[in-house]
Scaffold this active site. Structure first.
Site, PDB file in Angstrom:
ATOM      1  N   ASP A 140      36.059  36.368  26.532  1.00  0.00           N
ATOM      2  CA  ASP A 140      37.339  36.081  27.167  1.00  0.00           C
ATOM      3  C   ASP A 140      37.400  34.612  27.580  1.00  0.00           C
ATOM      4  O   ASP A 140      36.378  33.911  27.620  1.00  0.00           O
ATOM      5  CB  ASP A 140      37.528  36.942  28.422  1.00  0.00           C
ATOM      6  N   ASP A 142      37.989  32.784  30.806  1.00  0.00           N
ATOM      7  CA  ASP A 142      38.054  33.026  32.244  1.00  0.00           C
ATOM      8  C   ASP A 142      38.706  31.835  32.930  1.00  0.00           C
ATOM      9  O   ASP A 142      38.191  30.714  32.881  1.00  0.00           O
ATOM     10  CB  ASP A 142      36.653  33.256  32.811  1.00  0.00           C
TER      11      ASP A 142
END
Length: 221
Positions: A140, A142
């Site tokens: 991901d 972040d």
């Protein structure tokens, strides 16, 4: 008090003291961090931590199974050489993987146009800081978003929701006193009737707080 995810550089004595108190299996990693002058990251305080100590951590690159070891440790304030905010999104753009580059530049451009500042942490930040391989196909992005007003909060959340259709955007919104909430929880709460509670990570606690109470801290800022 610096906020969670801040980057912390220790003195040589600080690294040595950290290595002495760390688990034996983690000492080599701490010594390597010191030799490259890489930062640690400020994490949530553990219960009963003395005020003169910081709770820090670092993450190792994923192993062959994709597992990423995280090493927690503590350091004295006096052993800190430098503390900075997490990396700015725009500063990290030249290091974006090709699969993210076009959509991420579009997101960063919209943030700039809207006056929204985003910072990064997690795997991508570690990869930029250390030049080691942290990102995988399932990583991901972040992000940290610290709004200064209710209007900025709503604009930033809307941008995150819009661009999450093309990017694996994750991360937190940081409110007053370092109270952090996953931006996706904020977005979901904003779609409701205003009474929803969200999980808040504070300096040393985790608790449920009404979304409206967090927004009110921005209105009174």
């Amino acid at each position: 008090m610096p906020a969670r995810h801040s980057l912390v550089w220790l003195s040589a004595d600080g690294w040595q003291r950290a290595a002495q108190t760390a688990a034996a299996g983690n000492r080599a990693a701490l010594e390597r961090w010191q030799s490259h002058d890489w930062p640690a990251v400020l994490r949530r305080r553990e219960p009963d931590t003395p005020e003169e100590q910081l709770c820090l951590g670092l993450a190792l690159p994923p192993d062959a199974n994709g597992d990423k070891a995280r090493i927690p440790f503590q350091a004295q304030f006096g052993d800190v050489r430098r503390i900075t905010d997490p990396l700015a999104l725009r500063a990290a753009l030249p290091h974006a993987p090709p699969a993210w580059s076009r959509a991420l530049n579009a997101f960063a451009g919209d943030c700039l146009h809207s006056g929204i500042a985003m910072r990064i942490y997690g795997s991508w930040a570690w990869q930029v800081l250390t030049q080691q391989s942290y990102l995988t196909r399932t990583s991901d992005i972040d992000l940290l978003f610290t709004p200064g007003s209710t209007e900025e909060f709503r604009r930033g959340i809307a941008l995150l929701a819009q661009h999450a259709a093309r990017l694996p955007l994750d991360g937190e919104v940081v409110f007053a006193d370092g109270q952090a909430v996953a931006w996706k929880e904020c977005w979901q709460a904003l779609q409701g009737d205003g009474g929803q509670q969200v999980l808040v990570k504070a300096r040393s606690t985790v608790r449920l707080v009404p979304m409206a109470a967090l927004v009110s801290t921005l209105e009174s800022a």
